[in-house]
Write a protein that holds these residues in place. Sequence first.
Motif, short mmCIF file in Angstrom:
data_model
loop_
_atom_site.label_atom_id
_atom_site.label_comp_id
_atom_site.label_asym_id
_atom_site.label_seq_id
_atom_site.Cartn_x
_atom_site.Cartn_y
_atom_site.Cartn_z
N MET A 212 -8.59 5.29 -68.93
CA MET A 212 -9.72 4.98 -67.96
C MET A 212 -10.14 6.24 -67.25
O MET A 212 -11.37 6.44 -67.10
CB MET A 212 -9.43 4.04 -66.94
CG MET A 212 -9.03 2.73 -67.61
SD MET A 212 -10.61 1.74 -68.17
CE MET A 212 -11.14 1.09 -66.86
N GLU A 213 -8.98 6.91 -66.91
CA GLU A 213 -9.52 8.22 -66.07
C GLU A 213 -10.25 9.15 -67.16
O GLU A 213 -11.32 9.73 -66.74
CB GLU A 213 -8.27 8.96 -65.83
CG GLU A 213 -8.37 10.27 -65.12
CD GLU A 213 -7.20 10.96 -64.78
OE1 GLU A 213 -7.23 12.22 -64.20
OE2 GLU A 213 -6.31 10.36 -64.80
N ALA A 214 -10.01 9.27 -68.60
CA ALA A 214 -10.44 10.17 -69.49
C ALA A 214 -11.75 9.26 -70.11
O ALA A 214 -12.62 9.95 -70.66
CB ALA A 214 -9.65 10.30 -70.60
N GLY A 215 -12.16 8.25 -69.80
CA GLY A 215 -13.21 7.44 -70.21
C GLY A 215 -13.27 7.09 -71.66
O GLY A 215 -14.20 7.09 -72.33
N ASP A 216 -11.82 6.93 -72.29
CA ASP A 216 -11.64 6.45 -73.36
C ASP A 216 -11.55 5.19 -73.65
O ASP A 216 -10.55 4.40 -73.59
CB ASP A 216 -10.30 6.89 -74.07
CG ASP A 216 -10.34 7.04 -75.52
OD1 ASP A 216 -11.03 6.15 -75.93
OD2 ASP A 216 -9.45 7.82 -75.99
#
Length: 417
Positions: A212-216
């Motif tokens: 989620m932090e990496a937008g994956d």
Amino acid sequence: MGDFATDANLWSHPRLVTAVTEQAWGDVFRAYRRLSGTSQTKLGELVGLAQSDVSDIERGRRRVTSVEVRQRIVAGLGVPPGLLSEAPPPDPCPVPGLSTPVAIPDGDLLSRVTTATRGGRPVDAATLDWLDRLLAEHRRAEDFIGSRPLMDVMGRQLQTVVDLYGGARGPLTGRVIRLAAEHAQFLAWMSQDQGRTAGALGWYDRSHEWAMEAGDVNMAATTLSMKAHLAWSGGSGERCVRLAEAARWSAPGASLGVRGMAAQMEARGHALAGDGDQARRRFDEAQVLIGRAAEHPEDEPPWMYFYDETWFTLQRGMAALHFRDWQAAAHDISLGLASLPSNYRRDRAWYGACLAHALAGAGDPEQSLSVALSVAPDASAVGRPHAWDELHTTAAVLMRSGAGEGRPLGDALTELD
């Protein structure tokens, strides 16, 4: 180390000399322990390995391929340098079936990895490219050798990735976080494979957070689908459905294959809960998504390499098991197994055990026994508790049915246990 272990007589023993010269480390461990009276636990302390790893190396379940581990063994046991002078180099491709060896990076790249993890310089794309490739090779290796030999390796590799975070700049920061999420997901799967439920849940949660932090979105959805699989493995159809639904609605931008995985996991949850209509609808939906994904494999994330028609056929067979449709289960699982590579020991052990169960339920005890006995050694060797449990279930089914085949299967499992 005791005086006898360092005695020159120990390292002049022909059995130990031959084992070291050939770098047959399992033989080295056995000979060393027999001659010195050392336990596996104590030997592990000397060379920096867990007792279970020492046991696996002695039994041939794990090979020493790492230069670093080899150096620890040589130093820990006090191997005289002269014994290694004629030794052949270790096999650069220790896992049969790998397309290319998992080689260490060149000297310059290795230096950049080392200095980056120590905060000496920013991480670069070449470093991350190599770690990407290494992770991909380890995923493939796990198909052949099972999860147990890779747990420690992947834990160390994840630590390397995490250490790189401080040296990442700009777009590379997000890439490091995505790589950490992929490592955590792989560790979660291997923990699940070994029956370590708490560890698996922890790693899936960490992977989801990093994704989620990496937008994956692909990894975020995959972790929820895999948590659904964990619920399914634990016998909770309702929780499996809820998590699979969350994987679908929380990541609408995920790839077709990842969405297909979520749909089939929801189908398996419905099947476990006894809802045949919903299971069939979701399986049909998943099959459409799989077909569309197969047209553009380049759009799928690297960890979805296994997701194809063969795997899907096996899942339909698993659902049929829940409905006690033994003939359909045996048909689909047999069809899927026929397409699995022969060296996929982990999957062949698991689905083979399920096929034996289906055949026993279908009233074919002789064929059930034949299949069960053929996969039992791999179920024991790769250390997969789920396959082992399924084989014991099969033995119980055969015993309850009055078939004489239940006893020889039970005896064989006891002998391998």
